[in-house]
Design a protein around this motif. Structure first.
Motif, PDB file in Angstrom:
ATOM      1  N   GLY A  25       0.750  -1.223  -0.014  1.00  0.00           N
ATOM      2  CA  GLY A  25       0.011  -0.077   0.100  1.00  0.00           C
ATOM      3  C   GLY A  25       0.581   1.254   0.094  1.00  0.00           C
ATOM      4  N   SER A  26       0.287   2.269  -0.234  1.00  0.00           N
ATOM      5  CA  SER A  26       0.870   3.733  -0.250  1.00  0.00           C
ATOM      6  C   SER A  26       1.138   4.116   0.869  1.00  0.00           C
ATOM      7  N   GLY A  27       2.247   4.825   1.137  1.00  0.00           N
ATOM      8  CA  GLY A  27       2.215   5.602   2.685  1.00  0.00           C
ATOM      9  C   GLY A  27       3.074   4.548   3.829  1.00  0.00           C
ATOM     10  N   ASN A  28       3.432   3.390   3.330  1.00  0.00           N
ATOM     11  CA  ASN A  28       4.149   2.617   4.131  1.00  0.00           C
ATOM     12  C   ASN A  28       5.722   2.823   4.038  1.00  0.00           C
ATOM     13  N   GLU A  29       6.529   2.050   4.532  1.00  0.00           N
ATOM     14  CA  GLU A  29       7.744   1.983   4.675  1.00  0.00           C
ATOM     15  C   GLU A  29       8.566   1.664   3.285  1.00  0.00           C
ATOM     16  N   ASP A  30       7.826   1.095   2.166  1.00  0.00           N
ATOM     17  CA  ASP A  30       8.476   0.833   1.200  1.00  0.00           C
ATOM     18  C   ASP A  30       8.347   2.244   0.152  1.00  0.00           C
ATOM     19  N   PHE A  31       9.535   2.413  -0.525  1.00  0.00           N
ATOM     20  CA  PHE A  31       9.895   3.583  -1.383  1.00  0.00           C
ATOM     21  C   PHE A  31       9.472   3.590  -2.796  1.00  0.00           C
ATOM     22  N   PHE A  32       8.750   2.390  -3.026  1.00  0.00           N
ATOM     23  CA  PHE A  32       8.529   2.089  -4.748  1.00  0.00           C
ATOM     24  C   PHE A  32       7.155   2.079  -5.016  1.00  0.00           C
ATOM     25  N   GLU A  33       6.960   1.910  -6.149  1.00  0.00           N
ATOM     26  CA  GLU A  33       5.557   2.024  -6.689  1.00  0.00           C
ATOM     27  C   GLU A  33       4.473   0.939  -5.807  1.00  0.00           C
ATOM     28  N   PRO A  34       3.408   1.465  -5.411  1.00  0.00           N
ATOM     29  CA  PRO A  34       2.472   0.540  -4.586  1.00  0.00           C
ATOM     30  C   PRO A  34       1.529  -0.216  -5.552  1.00  0.00           C
TER      31      PRO A  34
END
Length: 731
Positions: free
Chosen positions: A86-95
């Motif tokens: 999902g958007s807005g979590n700790e992943d920096f790439f396309e959700p």
């Protein structure tokens, strides 16, 4: 920062799950040769740990690590390949998913809740429920694995229970990940009359987007399928390749993102362009199905996987027969009458085909369809052209001894029509700007249920008045222009999506009412070719370009994802520099049809065409039901060769084409594929002109399948636009 440092126990508690039940749970989605492995990690979230050749030992699954890259600050929350990030979590790439909640928060963190497995036709379905820990948002991931065909189908469902609508700005069908040294994307792009042109390039760090924003006739420039070669460009007979396609006839988007450590994520999705979707409380947003195969034996094996799967489970009447036909368009265009059509039906019978297809130009009275500027929407036979209407045409077809089919384009309207005069609000167009047109027409607003009823009514009226009508060519010639829905009003973010849903609803209803009527999917050529629409259509029109040289490339491209029985190819007068034999042989590698005035053929050419139709009908078990092997690519040589082998390996056929050979170039023998090495095969050149004899040295001889596959036959020559069709019969 505290949100980024949640420990595993806290994550699970917030998600309302049991640590003991969920921690490190492995979910295996398998075919006979492929594994997709998912794992619930210590933080309660779901990650992909593997996608590739099937692992032989169950115990090895536990050794796969969900964490592929630790957080740069050294925190205990490791970043992995989240299955539906999902958007807005700790992943920096396309959700995969982006939701704006009622309070304006645009973050979504999905935690594992449960999973279940059930048997479905041909395979096993795995359903996985994920839930946000802070908002009542739930996502269900669906996977269906087809073991025998090595195909996996996946889609997602999004639902929420917030008090007001939430807004979706990303809604992928799935996410897939790879960790390889390099990645090579093969795209299928083009335009009218040059569909499915193949090009390959290496994916570099960052994002590569393949998408369309056309709304309708959506695949005119980019096709909804792709191939990714792993460690090397996709190759026909060796190497690892992922081949995928999205079942969506509207705007789609494929995102290929190579991250900072060289991992690739692939995100197939409806294109969210101009489509921030207001999702009501309790409404389920269902994404399109993404269908893929992983092949460790190159694209040839991947294509056969998809072709076999499609015939069995996706294509309408996929295991049934197909009709040859004669179309009138290239012969007459708009200029015909009842008597001329009756004569053409008799020609169809003389040719030996099953059906006569009447194309555009048969309808409209106040605004007769004399060209493409008027009449669309007024589906009444033009009285001065066809005084007996469609019933008289069907009667003429019966007298001639052929079936009758007809062209319609019921999703479109000309402003110069009685329909538009009566219902201007049924068309997609701006309320306050000057209109612009593509091919002098507008797209009807299929998000409107009333318009859906109208479109279904076009077919209903024709079928009720003409129950013996056997075939519809369903066209769609315009992208969506003037992009505003009078029906949706302030909910314009739903237009592109609800319109396509309306198109599918119409297709479903017509299929339910008339399941035995053959349907051809057309869109100004091959601009509609998605797997979802082909649930309701028997075949599709690959291109308006019937020049056999150009068709070599078009048919080669489409064959990577479609069986021959789904691909319509007609013999026409395009490229008169080529022989009728060359044109017919090129069309014969797909579902054969004719769109040519027989009076322009010589007696020898007509006799040849009759024989070619008879040969094609005899070879249906190989061409339509058998396995396809692409042997020589027109992209890599001045020739092309494709062979088909029946399921029992008792018969096969080779199509070999000299396109534009160079002077005295080196000619290589063509080695067959897919034969039984122990069987002996009689080799016979067919589709010869009357009084012509074969120059093939192997003609009439018997060879083992082993010899034919290892040594091969000399079938190519030096002449421009020459062809050979060779039949192999097990002795």
């Amino acid at each position: 920062m505290m949100r980024h440092l949640l420990c595993a126990a806290m994550g699970l508690a917030l998600a309302g799950n049991s640590l003991e039940a969920a921690e490190n749970q492995v979910i295996r989605i398998s075919t006979n040769h492929t594994d997709l492995v998912l794992q619930v990690a210590e933080n309660g979230r779901l990650y992909q740990t593997y996608l590739g050749e099937k692992l032989l030992h169950e115990a090895d699954l536990k050794e796969l690590d969900w964490a592929v890259h630790a957080a740069s600050d050294g925190s205990v929350c490791k970043r992995g390949w989240e299955v539906y990030g999902g958007s807005g979590n700790e992943d920096f790439f396309e959700p995969a998913l982006a939701v704006t909640h009622n309070d304006g928060n645009a973050s979504t963190w999905l935690y594992y809740v449960s999973s279940s497995v059930k048997e479905v036709e041909g395979g096993t379905q795995t359903d996985i429920v994920l839930r946000d820990d802070a908002y009542p948002v739930e996502v269900t991931l669906h996977y269906v694995a087809y073991p025998e065909e090595d195909v996996i189908k996946t889609w997602s469902e999004i639902v929420h229970q917030e008090k007001k609508p939430v807004y979706l700005s990303a809604y992928a069908s799935t996410m897939l990940y790879f960790n390889r040294g390099s990645y090579y994307l093969t795209e299928f792009t083009g335009d009218w009359a040059k569909e499915a042109q193949m090009s390959t390039g290496q994916l570099q760090p960052g994002k590569k987007i393949v998408d369309t924003k056309l709304g309708s006739r959506a695949a005119m420039h980019a096709s909804p399928f792709f191939m990714v070669g792993l460690d090397q460009p996709a190759s026909e007979n060796q190497g690892d390749v992922l081949m995928g396609t999205l079942g969506w006839t509207g705007n789609f988007r494929f995102t290929f993102e190579v991250d900072n450590v060289g991992n690739l994520r692939i995100i197939p999705s409806v294109n969210p362009y101009a489509s921030v979707y207001p999702l009501e409380r309790g409404e389920v947003f269902t994404t399109p199905e993404f269908v893929f195969t992983y092949s460790a034996e190159g694209t040839g094996k991947g294509s056969r996987n998809l072709q076999d799967w499609m015939r069995k489970y996706q294509l309408k009447n996929g295991t049934g027969d197909r009709m040859t036909l004669l179309n009138n368009w290239e012969n007459t265009a708009f200029n015909f009458n009842q008597e001329l059509l009756a004569e053409l039906m008799r020609e169809a019978k003389d040719l030996g085909v099953d059906l006569f297809l009447l194309d555009d130009g048969w309808f409209g009275n106040k605004y007769p369809r004399k060209d493409d500027k008027a009449g669309l929407g007024d589906w009444e036979a033009t009285q001065d052209k066809l005084p007996g209407g469609v019933p008289a045409l069907i009667e003429s077809a019966k007298q001639a001894g052929v079936k009758f089919g007809i062209w319609i384009e019921p999703e479109m309207v000309n402003p110069k029509s009685e329909l538009f005069e009566k219902h201007p609000d049924w068309a997609i167009h701006y309320p306050n700007r000057e209109r612009y047109y593509y091919r002098n027409q507008l797209v009807l607003d299929l998000s409107n249920p009333e318009v859906q009823d109208y479109v279904c009514g076009v077919v209903d009226k024709l079928m009720k008045e003409n129950p013996e009508l056997a075939y519809f060519k369903w066209d769609c010639n315009s992208p969506i222009t003037n992009i505003y829905s009078p029906y949706l009003k302030e909910r314009q973010g739903r237009l592109y999506i609800d319109h396509v849903r309306g198109v599918y609803n119409v297709m479903k209803r017509i299929h339910a009412n008339y399941p035995d009527v053959t349907m051809m999917l057309c869109s100004g050529g091959g601009a509609r070719c998605d797997y979802e629409a082909l649930k309701y259509f028997d075949e599709f029109w690959c291109s308006d370009d019937t020049d056999p040289v150009e068709r070599a490339y078009i048919q080669w491209g489409f064959s990577h994802f479609f069986p021959a029985k789904a691909m319509c190819a007609h013999v026409t007068s395009w490229n008169r520099a080529s022989s009728v034999k060359f044109r017919t042989d090129m069309a014969s590698m797909c579902k054969l049809g004719f769109d040519i005035g027989l009076d322009e053929l010589s007696q020898d050419e007509l006799a040849y065409c009759r024989a070619a139709v008879a040969n094609w009908n005899r070879l249906k078990p190989a061409i339509l039901e058998g396995s396809q092997y692409r042997l020589v690519s027109p992209y890599e040589s001045n020739h092309m060769a494709v062979n088909y082998v029946s399921e029992d390996k008792a018969s096969a056929v080779l199509f070999a084409y000299d396109i534009h050979p160079r002077y005295q170039e080196k000619l290589l023998a063509v080695r067959m594929q897919g034969l039984d090495p122990e069987k002996m095969y009689l080799v016979k050149e067919i589709n010869l002109m009357p009084d012509a004899s074969s120059s093939l040295k192997a003609d009439g001889k018997v060879y083992s399948g082993d010899y034919l596959m290892k040594v091969g036959l000399d079938v190519f020559g030096f002449q421009q636009m020459q062809s050979r069709v060779i039949e192999f019969v097990a002795q």
